[in-house]
Design a protein around this motif. Structure first.
Motif, PDB file in Angstrom:
ATOM      1  N   THR A 105      27.661 -23.654  30.665  1.00 41.75           N
ATOM      2  CA  THR A 105      27.463 -24.018  32.067  1.00 41.75           C
ATOM      3  C   THR A 105      28.427 -25.119  32.486  1.00 41.75           C
ATOM      4  N   ALA A 106      28.664 -26.078  31.596  1.00 36.34           N
ATOM      5  CA  ALA A 106      29.595 -27.159  31.910  1.00 36.34           C
ATOM      6  C   ALA A 106      30.991 -26.617  32.177  1.00 36.34           C
ATOM      7  N   ARG A 107      31.427 -25.653  31.370  1.00 42.27           N
ATOM      8  CA  ARG A 107      32.760 -25.062  31.582  1.00 42.27           C
ATOM      9  C   ARG A 107      32.801 -24.285  32.889  1.00 42.27           C
ATOM     10  N   ARG A 108      31.721 -23.603  33.222  1.00 43.11           N
ATOM     11  CA  ARG A 108      31.685 -22.863  34.485  1.00 43.11           C
ATOM     12  C   ARG A 108      31.782 -23.804  35.675  1.00 43.11           C
ATOM     13  N   LEU A 109      31.088 -24.930  35.587  1.00 36.14           N
ATOM     14  CA  LEU A 109      31.114 -25.885  36.693  1.00 36.14           C
ATOM     15  C   LEU A 109      32.478 -26.534  36.863  1.00 36.14           C
ATOM     16  N   ALA A 110      33.299 -26.485  35.813  1.00 34.35           N
ATOM     17  CA  ALA A 110      34.663 -27.008  35.935  1.00 34.35           C
ATOM     18  C   ALA A 110      35.543 -26.069  36.744  1.00 34.35           C
ATOM     19  N   ASP A 111      35.160 -24.784  36.813  1.00 38.52           N
ATOM     20  CA  ASP A 111      35.974 -23.783  37.513  1.00 38.52           C
ATOM     21  C   ASP A 111      35.319 -23.241  38.779  1.00 38.52           C
ATOM     22  N   MET A 112      34.004 -23.406  38.901  1.00 32.17           N
ATOM     23  CA  MET A 112      33.272 -22.826  40.031  1.00 32.17           C
ATOM     24  C   MET A 112      32.424 -23.904  40.696  1.00 32.17           C
ATOM     25  N   THR A 113      32.002 -23.660  41.916  1.00 33.14           N
ATOM     26  CA  THR A 113      31.063 -24.569  42.566  1.00 33.14           C
ATOM     27  C   THR A 113      29.675 -24.340  41.969  1.00 33.14           C
ATOM     28  N   ALA A 114      28.822 -25.326  42.097  1.00 29.70           N
ATOM     29  CA  ALA A 114      27.453 -25.180  41.600  1.00 29.70           C
ATOM     30  C   ALA A 114      26.727 -24.042  42.321  1.00 29.70           C
ATOM     31  N   GLU A 115      27.038 -23.866  43.601  1.00 30.17           N
ATOM     32  CA  GLU A 115      26.413 -22.766  44.357  1.00 30.17           C
ATOM     33  C   GLU A 115      26.767 -21.413  43.742  1.00 30.17           C
ATOM     34  N   ASP A 116      28.042 -21.239  43.381  1.00 30.90           N
ATOM     35  CA  ASP A 116      28.480 -19.979  42.787  1.00 30.90           C
ATOM     36  C   ASP A 116      27.806 -19.741  41.436  1.00 30.90           C
ATOM     37  N   VAL A 117      27.708 -20.805  40.634  1.00 29.60           N
ATOM     38  CA  VAL A 117      27.063 -20.674  39.325  1.00 29.60           C
ATOM     39  C   VAL A 117      25.591 -20.292  39.502  1.00 29.60           C
ATOM     40  N   TRP A 118      24.914 -20.937  40.434  1.00 30.65           N
ATOM     41  CA  TRP A 118      23.492 -20.666  40.671  1.00 30.65           C
ATOM     42  C   TRP A 118      23.282 -19.222  41.155  1.00 30.65           C
ATOM     43  N   HIS A 119      24.078 -18.785  42.106  1.00 30.95           N
ATOM     44  CA  HIS A 119      23.933 -17.419  42.613  1.00 30.95           C
ATOM     45  C   HIS A 119      24.266 -16.384  41.538  1.00 30.95           C
ATOM     46  N   ASP A 150      33.372 -38.900  30.630  1.00 27.54           N
ATOM     47  CA  ASP A 150      34.026 -38.769  29.326  1.00 27.54           C
ATOM     48  C   ASP A 150      33.443 -37.620  28.511  1.00 27.54           C
ATOM     49  N   LEU A 151      32.207 -37.221  28.824  1.00 27.34           N
ATOM     50  CA  LEU A 151      31.583 -36.112  28.103  1.00 27.34           C
ATOM     51  C   LEU A 151      32.253 -34.777  28.408  1.00 27.34           C
ATOM     52  N   SER A 152      33.064 -34.724  29.433  1.00 28.24           N
ATOM     53  CA  SER A 152      33.697 -33.465  29.830  1.00 28.24           C
ATOM     54  C   SER A 152      34.604 -32.915  28.741  1.00 28.24           C
ATOM     55  N   TRP A 153      35.165 -33.804  27.905  1.00 26.53           N
ATOM     56  CA  TRP A 153      36.090 -33.331  26.885  1.00 26.53           C
ATOM     57  C   TRP A 153      35.530 -33.423  25.466  1.00 26.53           C
ATOM     58  N   VAL A 154      34.213 -33.623  25.341  1.00 23.53           N
ATOM     59  CA  VAL A 154      33.586 -33.707  24.020  1.00 23.53           C
ATOM     60  C   VAL A 154      32.570 -32.588  23.870  1.00 23.53           C
ATOM     61  N   PRO A 174      26.696 -34.082  32.396  1.00 24.60           N
ATOM     62  CA  PRO A 174      25.466 -33.486  32.914  1.00 24.60           C
ATOM     63  C   PRO A 174      25.681 -32.838  34.277  1.00 24.60           C
ATOM     64  N   ILE A 175      24.880 -31.823  34.568  1.00 21.61           N
ATOM     65  CA  ILE A 175      24.943 -31.139  35.859  1.00 21.61           C
ATOM     66  C   ILE A 175      24.609 -32.119  36.975  1.00 21.61           C
ATOM     67  N   GLY A 176      23.668 -32.977  36.706  1.00 19.14           N
ATOM     68  CA  GLY A 176      23.240 -33.997  37.648  1.00 19.14           C
ATOM     69  C   GLY A 176      22.348 -34.976  36.906  1.00 19.14           C
ATOM     70  N   LEU A 177      21.940 -36.018  37.576  1.00 16.75           N
ATOM     71  CA  LEU A 177      21.154 -37.066  36.937  1.00 16.75           C
ATOM     72  C   LEU A 177      19.988 -37.454  37.841  1.00 16.75           C
ATOM     73  N   TRP A 178      18.771 -37.252  37.346  1.00 15.97           N
ATOM     74  CA  TRP A 178      17.570 -37.694  38.058  1.00 15.97           C
ATOM     75  C   TRP A 178      17.299 -39.145  37.685  1.00 15.97           C
ATOM     76  N   VAL A 179      17.015 -39.983  38.680  1.00 20.57           N
ATOM     77  CA  VAL A 179      16.853 -41.416  38.455  1.00 20.57           C
ATOM     78  C   VAL A 179      15.618 -41.930  39.169  1.00 20.57           C
ATOM     79  N   ARG A 180      14.844 -42.756  38.472  1.00 13.30           N
ATOM     80  CA  ARG A 180      13.751 -43.526  39.072  1.00 13.30           C
ATOM     81  C   ARG A 180      13.997 -44.990  38.781  1.00 13.30           C
ATOM     82  N   GLY A 181      13.918 -45.828  39.801  1.00 17.75           N
ATOM     83  CA  GLY A 181      14.063 -47.261  39.588  1.00 17.75           C
ATOM     84  C   GLY A 181      15.165 -47.860  40.440  1.00 17.75           C
ATOM     85  N   PRO A 182      15.128 -49.179  40.644  1.00 20.62           N
ATOM     86  CA  PRO A 182      16.067 -49.835  41.552  1.00 20.62           C
ATOM     87  C   PRO A 182      17.457 -50.087  40.984  1.00 20.62           C
ATOM     88  N   ALA A 183      17.611 -50.072  39.662  1.00 18.38           N
ATOM     89  CA  ALA A 183      18.915 -50.386  39.076  1.00 18.38           C
ATOM     90  C   ALA A 183      19.924 -49.285  39.398  1.00 18.38           C
TER      91      ALA A 183
END
Length: 379
Positions: free
Chosen positions: A24-38, A85-89, A98-107
């Motif tokens: 999925t990470a490689r696909r997101l490098a070449d396609m939009t998230a919308e395209d991957v989802w569809h 940096d994770l893109s090349w490891v 990551p595709i995205g990051l869910w966050v709770r908290g003020p920091a």
């Protein structure tokens, strides 16, 4: 935060795809998230097809808003640069940012990267390991009278060393970030829920898994790579050789982050991993927070100089600057020693010292040795 089509698609993918999936990470490098989802919705042969069809994306978003979460994607102002940096490891078919990051908290997790330190270790920690983790995190997280400190502490919220590190940072009123392997609406492990709730109030809970998702073994391994990427350096306090903490360290080494280990008794099974890392040169031996802070500071980029601000050393040529930097911070040294340290011939070194003395940047002692002076900085 605007829920545009790209953000909605990425949120949907976090509800369906296993975290750290390199395909999925490689696909997101070449396609939009919308395209991957569809594509997942249309292609019945796709691994995640059925899961995608049964996912109610609107419910995922509603659950996140109810729990006061925000969802970060690459390009957001708060997106942590270290995650890129994770893109090349890639390790064992796992990798990518990551595709995205869910966050709770003020920091703001983007601001925590440069001065942050990850502290990890085994769940079945000894009292020695927990004491070290608490004290180290407390000392790193609090602000000292000389202006140092205030490192954000990153860990995984698990029992043992992880929660000890979080507690140390909280006790210092510092910032701590807990990276979880599940959705942030149901905290895991339940035994640490009180600490995790405190982190949500003052720091940040982070996950790449959408609300409602439960922890899995692959999820924990994927979580480890985020801990390593979010921190400028990783300290492993106590761990056997086969443990999740060792996996976190392996990611940190792959990312080129500083890896540090606290030595333990040779008779303790809890320290076989840390001792082996030190023996094999895969981790730097550290004893306390001062050791850790010094290593992280050495690796930190030089802060940007405010526009228009000049330094006294800006007037020096290359030879004079080399001699000035070779002067000892404490005490003094002779001309020959200084010449060797600066890599400058004795005659040129002597001429440079004359200039530095005139500028108030060096002083000749009564015994003929030379010392640095900060007189120029006080003008």
């Amino acid at each position: 935060m605007t829920w545009d089509e790209e953000r909605v698609a990425r949120a949907a993918l976090t509800a369906v795809v296993e975290p750290g999936n390199s395909v999925t990470a490689r696909r997101l490098a070449d396609m939009t998230a919308e395209d991957v989802w569809h594509h997942l919705l249309r292609d019945a042969d796709e691994r995640w097809h059925e899961r995608a069809r049964s996912t109610d994306v609107d419910q995922v978003i509603a659950s996140s808003q109810k729990a006061m979460m925000r969802f970060l994607i690459p390009g957001d102002e708060e997106w942590p640069a270290g995650l890129d940096d994770l893109s090349w490891v890639e390790k064992s078919a796992m990798g990518g940012a990551p595709i995205g990051l869910w966050v709770r908290g003020p920091a703001r997790v983007s601001q925590a990267f440069e001065p942050s330190v990850a502290i990890v270790g085994c769940r079945a920690a000894t009292s020695y390991g927990q004491d070290v983790a608490v004290e180290m995190a407390h000392h790193l997280a609090r602000e000292h009278c000389d202006g140092t400190g205030r490192h954000a502490i990153v860990s995984g919220g698990a029992f043992g060393i992880d929660v000890a590190a979080h507690r140390g940072a909280l006790a210092a009123n510092g910032t701590t970030i807990s990276v979880l392997a599940c959705g942030l609406d149901v905290l895991y492990p339940k035994g640490n829920a009180a600490v995790l709730e405190r982190i949500a109030e003052t720091g940040a809970l982070v996950s790449e898994m959408s609300p409602g998702r439960h922890p899995t073994r692959p999820g924990f391994l994927a979580r480890n790579r985020l801990i390593a990427a979010l921190a400028a350096g990783t300290v492993i306090v106590e761990a056997g050789w086969r443990s999740g903490a060792i996996n976190t360290v392996s990611w940190a080494n792959e990312l080129g982050r500083a890896v540090m280990a606290v030595p333990g008794p040779v008779t303790s099974s809890r320290s076989t991993g840390t001792n082996k890392l030190i023996r094999d040169g895969e981790a730097i031996l550290v004893r306390d927070a001062d050791d850790v802070g010094g290593i992280v500071a050495e690796l930190a980029p030089e802060p940007e100089r405010p526009e228009g601000r000049s330094l006294p050393t800006d007037v020096l040529d290359a030879t004079e600057l080399a001699v000035h930097e070779a002067l000892p911070a404490h005490g003094s040294c002779g001309l020959d020693e200084l010449s060797a340290s600066a890599g400058v011939p004795v005659a040129q070194c002597s001429a440079a010292l004359t200039v530095l003395e005139q500028l108030g940047m060096a002083a000749c002692c009564l015994d003929g040795t030379w010392s640095v002076t900060l007189a120029a900085d006080r003008r």
